[in-house]
Scaffold this active site. Structure first.
Site, PDB file in Angstrom:
ATOM      1  CG  HIS A 125       6.323  -0.245  12.956  1.00 28.81           C
ATOM      2  ND1 HIS A 125       5.691   0.550  13.854  1.00 28.81           N
ATOM      3  CD2 HIS A 125       6.500  -1.428  13.564  1.00 28.81           C
ATOM      4  CE1 HIS A 125       5.497  -0.144  14.962  1.00 28.81           C
ATOM      5  NE2 HIS A 125       5.967  -1.342  14.805  1.00 28.81           N
ATOM      6  CE  LYS A 185      16.132  -4.315  20.172  1.00 26.74           C
ATOM      7  NZ  LYS A 185      16.834  -3.870  21.377  1.00 26.74           N
TER       8      LYS A 185
END
EC number: 4.1.1.31
Length: 967
Positions: free
Chosen positions: A173, A602
């Site tokens: 990532h 999120k």
């Protein structure tokens, strides 16, 4: 280097020493280490850039330290006026210097942790950062606890251990913001520092180490911290693989020996069988195509071949050492017969290209004869992978190579059995056992590659097929209709489509990926993960596509549930899947489900996401039990708290009871890979933590929450989500505020990862990836996504009934999940600073949005107060003076970088912003005929005024290093 002791320069030491809280014990050498590295660095800085620049660093540090004392906004402005007066070249040097000092502070800290661990003054189970973790899951301790406190028999422990698996999945990532070139230098600085403080060091050693330390600090400072081009997936793969080379390869057998020793200490005389799957490694690098158009079928093929070549190379490099050891002549009849057969078939000159054992090996050394044959096969295996990787075909015949793991293990097992039957068990349990354990762990593929793709992309392919067959549009069918058609095709034999299927580029890409899976050896791959999975047809679609593309050993298909609504619906979706007879027969009683921490956070905020993940796991396990399926949970955790990060063993021990059951998969992402495997001792500690915590969770499950705790948390989650969404999604000007108040728009310039930072180029918060979303708020020290919603949820339940405060405190004391959740938030508050966020607002946000920022900061303060009340703490981190000290030591550096970043953003976004520059202060720049040019010329294509972009990127990297979090 002359040992200058300028009066002014002593002050950083003085500041450092004043920052140490009284509670920290005598064995603490952190300040000493920190001061030593800093002195060395400042000397180097003065040598390279002159006394004026060193004094400026000093001055900035002092302003920051004064701000940290009283938190007066005026101090930040004083800092700002010094920073904006620097010319572009000096500005880059200053940002680089502070970023470098933070990296050195991190290294001092790591050495201090190792030192404290050595002198055994560790409190067990404190809550702290992952990297510093005095949080331990030590195997010996865990065994003692299980035997002593829980009356488990040593045999039960041995049984559980033999049957447990931890699969660590490395993912590239885009959060590893430190370049590999620097990581290696940091490793050497750490080694020098540790050796300098060793007990038995001679004066000559000390002098040489000191020189080496200076050399490495200077080399790191002189290396460009900024990646000038974005990495490709192949670069990410190679970076990930370098950890196998450096630490993991040798670390695994070393760790398994320690497991044997720990077992011996509780009375188990057997060793862990070499084929017990205690630790496994997988990877997403080059397999994760979700939203990353750069991961093509060719990339996947390359990455698999590269890993096979690396594995064969590492075995090959070790096999000669093993041949040296295996000089015995006594063997059993089975081995003797095999050795004679191998010897008779070998060519006399076949080994000329080897360094050792290059002549024909005599039959009086039967083990060497057998291992010589293994060596030949490894050589050919490596050559074949190398040729396939270089030019797509190979003249090495397949039969000369190892095709599968059994074939590789067989001669090694033969040697092991023979040694044991001849009374040479101790020899068998030496290097040969280590080698067998490596072969069992890494196989021929080094790691197994997972493939990840979005469910929509499969729908596109099937829609093209059904349209081509004139039976309608798959996309428009109901779930029932889709399932019915997929199952009838899966039960039939006929091929679905031929070469005449009209394909768009996207459809060809999906099908070619399946063709690559079919072409390469099955042991190259792990799971096929479907992101944004919502229904059984998503899973059946992948099963059908695997069959159509002739995948001989189909990959297991793993649905990934990420958004809050998907997590809520996951148990029902999995139950529907298990009720499909065809599928139930296909999976042989085993299923894996992945749950995502980043997107759920999120989408709904940390509190609701954490609670929903907890409940979804409980429900999924119930469903699996009902259908008689063994479920493995695959946890997609990030490094930061906002993305599900936090200390490993606490994260594992706070999972719901029954959800691990000796089988755990977890992602190790970005910068967490370096923190987990960057050094030998870190690798050992990581393997030990995962193994011990998984064992403990299975044998001593955490308590189930009381019904009234659940009800309270359910109510809190609703309030928290409402508040979070009302700010993030419903407040019409939030997106505008977010883009102005943080460096989100500039994040892409860091060239950290190969993935775009957005799923869709236009679009608001929904399409922004979770990593840049967290990254942006981390940079301004406001950490909004982590805490937003907690305050209103706690306030709501206390206002409703004051007794709820006692219930919350009770939950904190007795329920590991709740405690870990609150502790993580408390740690994030300790790293936060609303005063810094206010500076960004003042400089970057339009005036009419200021009240909005003020409201959020008031919310920050209130939430902090309520979190402390819940934990029963007067002060942040009062239970952990070590962590508190470490954060305070870093704050002054980070503050300078924050102020530098805020003013640099102002100058980037508002070119008319007036600053008064003073003359160059860097000696190197002032005395050069090309002032400041060299540093600025590293970035000739910048669209901003000279030096601004590099200064900005250096501050981003420095702050990320200081907070030990990127995204």
């Amino acid at each position: 280097m002359a040992n200058r002791k300028l009066e002014k320069m002593a002050s950083i030491d003085v500041h450092l020493r004043q920052l140490v809280p009284g509670k920290v014990s005598e064995d603490d050498k952190l300040v000493e280490y920190d001061a030593l590295l800093l002195d060395r660095f400042l000397d180097i800085l003065q040598d390279l850039h002159g006394e004026d620049l060193r004094e400026t660093v000093q001055e900035l540090y002092e302003h920051s330290a004064e701000y940290e004392g009283k938190h007066e906004p005026k101090k930040l402005e004083e800092l700002g006026s010094v920073l904006t007066s620097l010319d572009p070249g000096d500005s880059i040097v200053i940002a680089k210097a502070f970023s470098h000092m933070l990296n050195l502070a991190n290294l001092a800290e790591e050495v201090q942790i190792a030192y404290r661990r050595r002198i055994k003054k560790l409190k067990k189970g404190d809550f702290v950062d992952e990297s510093s973790a005095t949080t331990e899951s030590d195997l010996e301790e865990t065994f003692k606890k299980l035997v002593g406190d829980l009356n488990k028999s040593p045999e039960e422990i041995f049984d559980a251990l033999k049957n447990q698996t931890v699969d660590l999945v490395l993912t590239a990532h885009p959060t590893q913001s430190v370049r590999r070139s620097l990581l290696q230098k940091h490793g050497r600085i750490r080694d020098c520092l540790a050796q300098l403080y060793a007990k038995d060091i001679t004066p000559d050693d000390k002098q040489e180490l000191d020189e080496a330390l200076q050399r490495e600090i200077q080399a790191a400072f002189r290396t460009d911290e900024i990646k000038r081009t974005p990495p490709t997936p192949q670069d990410e793969m190679r970076a990930g693989m370098s950890y196998f080379h450096e630490t993991i390869w040798k670390g695994v057998p070393k760790f398994l020996r320690r497991v044997d020793t720990a077992l011996k200490n509780i009375g188990i005389e057997e060793r862990v069988p070499y084929n017990a799957p205690l630790i496994q490694f997988s990877s997403w690098m080059g397999g994760d195509r979700d939203g990353n158009p750069r991961v093509t079928p060719e990339v996947t093929r390359d990455v698999c071949l590269l890993a096979r070549m690396m594995a064969a190379t590492m075995y090959f490099n070790q096999i000669e050492d093993l041949m040296f050891e295996m000089s015995m002549w006594r063997c059993n009849d089975e081995l003797r017969a095999r050795a004679d057969e191998v010897h008779a078939n070998s060519r006399k000159d076949a080994a000329k290209h080897y360094i050792e054992f290059w002549k024909s090996i005599p039959t009086t050394e039967p083990y060497r004869v057998i291992l010589g044959d293994v060596r030949d096969k490894l050589y050919h295996t490596r050559e074949r992978a190398h040729q396939l990787l270089s030019n797509g075909h190979s003249d090495v015949p397949v039969e000369a190579t190892f095709i599968n793991l059994e074939q590789f293990l067989e001669p090694l097992e033969l040697c092991y059995r023979s040694l044991c039957s001849c009374g040479d068990r101790p020899i068998a349990d030496g290097s040969l056992l280590d080698f067998l354990r490596q072969v069992s762990t890494f196989g021929l593929s080094l790691v197994r590659l997972d493939i990840r793709q979005e469910s929509d992309r499969h729908t596109d392919v099937l829609d093209a097929i059904t349209t081509h067959l004139d039976i309608g549009s798959y996309r428009e069918w109901s779930e029932e209709r889709r399932q019915e058609w997929l199952l009838s095709e899966l039960s039939g034999k006929r091929p679905l489509f031929g070469s005449d299927l009209p394909k768009t580029e996207e459809i060809a890409d999906v099908l070619d990926t399946f063709h690559v899976i079919a072409e390469l050896p099955a042991d190259s791959f792990g799971a096929y993960i479907i992101s944004m999975a919502t229904a059984p047809s998503d899973v059946l679609a992948v099963e059908l596509l695997q069959r159509e593309c002739r995948v001989k050993q189909p990959l297991r298909v793993v649905p990934l549930f990420e958004k809050l609504a998907d997590l809520e619906a996951a148990p029902a979706a999995v139950a529907r899947l298990f009720s499909v007879d065809w599928y139930k027969n296909r999976i042989n009683g085993k299923q894996e489900v992945m749950i995502g921490y980043s997107d759920s956070g999120k989408d709904a905020g940390r509190l609701s996401a954490a609670w929903q993940l907890y409940k979804a796991q409980e429900e999924l396990v119930k469903v699996a039990k009902e259908y008689g399926v063994k479920l493995t949970m695959f946890h997609g955790r990030g490094g930061t708290v906002g993305r599900g990060g936090g200390p490993t063993h606490l994260a594992i021990l706070s999972q719901p009871p029954d959800t691990i059951n000796g089988s755990l998969r977890v992602t190790v992402q970005g910068e967490v890979i370096e923190q987990s495997f960057g050094e030998e001792h870190l690798c050992f500690r990581t393997l030990q933590r995962f193994t011990a915590a998984t064992l403990e969770h299975g044998m001593r499950p955490p308590i189930s929450p009381k019904p009234e705790w659940r009800a309270l948390l359910d109510e809190m989650a609703v309030v928290a989500t409402e508040e979070y969404r009302s700010v993030v999604f419903q407040e019409p000007r939030f997106v505008e505020y977010f883009r102005l108040a943080t460096p989100e728009l500039e994040y892409g310039r860091m060239n950290i990862g190969s993935r775009p930072s957005k799923r869709k180029p236009s679009g608001g918060i929904e399409s922004l990836r979770a990593i840049p979303w967290i990254f942006a708020w981390t940079q301004t020290r406001f950490h909004l996504p982590v805490w937003l919603g907690f305050g209103s949820a706690i306030r709501h339940v206390i206002e409703k009934d004051v007794r709820n405060l006692h219930m919350l405190q009770d939950m904190y004391q007795h329920w590991p999940f709740f405690r870990v959740t609150i502790d993580l938030i408390e740690m994030v508050f300790a790293k936060g600073d609303p005063g810094i966020a206010a500076l960004y607002d003042k400089l970057l946000v339009s005036e009419e949005l200021w009240p909005f920022g003020e409201k959020l900061r008031a919310n920050f303060e209130e939430t902090k107060k309520l979190i402390l009340q819940t934990a029963g703490h007067k002060d942040l981190l009062e239970g952990d003076p070590y962590l508190k000290q470490r954060l305070r030591l870093r704050d002054s550096y980070i503050t300078t970088l924050n102020v530098c970043q805020a003013y640099t953003l102002k100058r980037i976004r508002d070119p008319s912003y007036h600053v008064t520059l003073r003359p160059h202060i860097s000696k190197e720049i002032a005395e050069s005929s090309k002032p400041a040019k060299e540093l600025i010329e590293l970035n000739p294509t910048s669209e901003y005024a000279p030096g601004l972009e590099d200064t900005l990127i250096l501050t981003m990297k420095g702050i990320a290093a200081g907070l030990q979090n990127t995204g």
